[in-house]
Write an enzyme that holds these catalytic residues in place. Structure first.
Site, short mmCIF file in Angstrom:
data_model
loop_
_atom_site.label_atom_id
_atom_site.label_comp_id
_atom_site.label_asym_id
_atom_site.label_seq_id
_atom_site.Cartn_x
_atom_site.Cartn_y
_atom_site.Cartn_z
N TYR A 1 -25.13 -2.32 10.54
CA TYR A 1 -24.82 -3.56 11.02
C TYR A 1 -26.18 -4.53 10.98
CZ TYR A 1 -23.67 -7.34 14.51
OH TYR A 1 -23.41 -8.74 15.24
N ASP A 58 -8.33 -13.27 3.36
CA ASP A 58 -9.37 -12.03 3.30
C ASP A 58 -10.49 -12.55 2.74
OD1 ASP A 58 -8.97 -8.59 2.03
OD2 ASP A 58 -10.65 -9.74 2.98
N GLY A 111 -12.62 -15.39 10.49
CA GLY A 111 -12.78 -14.41 11.53
C GLY A 111 -12.09 -15.33 12.73
N ILE A 129 -22.27 -11.46 23.62
CA ILE A 129 -21.64 -12.62 24.14
C ILE A 129 -20.56 -12.37 24.94
CG2 ILE A 129 -20.40 -14.46 23.38
CD1 ILE A 129 -21.87 -14.60 20.99
N LEU A 158 -9.55 -14.95 14.59
CA LEU A 158 -8.91 -14.41 15.59
C LEU A 158 -9.98 -13.27 16.35
CD1 LEU A 158 -5.52 -13.51 13.87
CD2 LEU A 158 -6.21 -15.50 15.23
N GLY A 159 -11.12 -13.32 16.09
CA GLY A 159 -12.11 -12.67 16.53
C GLY A 159 -12.73 -13.04 17.77
N GLN A 160 -13.51 -12.37 18.63
CA GLN A 160 -13.93 -12.69 19.86
C GLN A 160 -14.68 -14.12 19.52
OE1 GLN A 160 -17.77 -11.01 21.25
NE2 GLN A 160 -17.29 -11.17 23.31
C1 VAH Z 1 -22.30 -6.09 18.90
N1 VAH Z 1 -21.83 -8.07 20.09
O1 VAH Z 1 -22.60 -5.47 20.12
C2 VAH Z 1 -22.36 -7.62 18.97
C3 VAH Z 1 -23.73 -8.30 18.86
C4 VAH Z 1 -25.95 -8.37 19.78
C5 VAH Z 1 -24.58 -7.55 19.71
O2 VAH Z 1 -24.03 -8.40 17.80
O3 VAH Z 1 -22.42 -5.54 17.91
#
Ligand code: VAH
Length: 320
Positions: free
Chosen positions: A142, A53, A8, A172, A10-12
């Site tokens: 999530y 991947d 990951g 973040i 290339l992610g935030q």
């Molecule tokens: C989100 N930035 O908003 C992430 C994080 C606590 C939030 O896990 O899904």
């Protein structure tokens, strides 16, 4: 920690973590990977990058064996709002992707960093000074994937002695990379809009309190936990972690100290509001402070000042 693989990348978090890891350990020792293959020049120029991947065990195994990896920072995952829109894909990436990484780490004796989140808590969790050990019944896919991920990482540590460590990150805030599909993204978008338009329409209610952290603190925490003395770690997967807790209204007022004519409007997104309402207001991160010396450097005031300063400089350079 000599040879590091980042998924990951290339992610935030991944993009800034890769840069910091390369600065600390040498570019040639930090192998950046992502499912996507459009890699920015600064990442290719500072060290190896390949498209990997995490849903392919063979691709992870190939990367780990080819580059003699001893530590994996596993950041490939779908964030909360995107996950709610695509729950089956989110489960596949966040759990099967993690399982593939843990299996390769078991065979090749790699340490593994896996970020969890305040999203691993739910409406039944004590919202204020949320304890390190408490009720975790999240109501988002999530959050469910983050709780399952924490338990999987602990299992691989106790059953197979894989050195797994994790952090329950708050929202973040970064001045480099835009977030991708999170619920806390307002706290990043607002700065870009404040600099360019002096106004922002927030998708959360003004009094929605959430834990947050500036990216420099988040990156430092990931490196510090992986360098910590293993014998001192009790909680491992995963440590409560925070730096500040604020509402959209409080953030708007702080920005107003720098941009007096900044205007904040509200147009609530019920999906992301429901997600935010299910999360705690403020974590107790004393376990991280006691077990590996966690101490944040940025509070709301310092983060706001730095975000606006850096973004203004990026606008002046024509980058935004
Ligand atoms: C989100 N930035 O908003 C992430 C994080 C606590 C939030 O896990 O899904």
């Amino acid at each position: 920690m000599e040879r590091i693989l980042v998924t990951g990348a290339l992610g935030q978090i991944g993009s800034e973590l890769t840069a910091q890891l390369r600065h600390r350990y040498g570019g040639e020792n930090v192998f950046a990977t992502d499912k996507r293959d459009e890699c920015p020049a600064n990442m290719v120029e500072t060290g190896p990058f390949e498209s990997v991947d995490c849903l392919s065990p063979a691709q992870i195994k190939q990367a780990v064996s080819q580059y003699r990896i001893d530590t994996i920072y596993h950041l490939a995952a779908l964030l909360s709002a995107v996950a709610e829109a695509r729950p089956l894909l989110a489960w596949d990436v966040n759990i099967n992707g993690l399982l593939n990484v843990l299996e390769v780490a078991r065979v090749y004796n790699c340490a593994v960093f896996v970020p969890s989140s305040i999203g691993a808590f739910g409406p039944g969790t004590p919202p204020d000074n949320t304890p390190q050990e408490t009720i975790q019944r999240p109501t988002t896919v999530y959050g469910i994937s983050k709780v399952a991920g924490e338990l999987l990482c602990d299992y691989y540590f106790t059953r197979f002695s894989v050195d797994t460590r994790g952090l329950r990150y708050p929202g973040i805030i970064s001045n480099v990379t835009l977030p991708g599909g999170g619920t806390t993204d307002y706290a990043v978008e607002i700065f870009y809009q404040a600099i360019k338009k002096k106004r922002y329409t927030c998708y959360l209610e003004p009094d929605t309190r959430l834990d947050m952290m500036y990216m420099p603190d988040a990156i430092r925490a990931a490196i510090e936990i992986m360098e910590a003395d293993s014998k001192k770690l009790v909680h491992r997967n995963a440590f409560n972690l925070t730096a500040m807790s604020f509402t959209p209204q409080e953030l708007s007022q702080e920005i107003g100290k720098h941009i007096p004519d900044f205007v904040m409007e509200y147009q609530v997104d019920p999906v992301r509001q429901a997600i935010a309402d299910s999360w705690p207001n403020k974590l107790d991160d004393s376990a991280a402070r006691q077990e590996w010396g966690w101490s944040p450097k940025y509070d709301l005031s310092k983060m706001t000042a730095d975000m606006l300063k850096v973004l203004a400089e990026r606008v002046a350079r024509g980058e935004l």
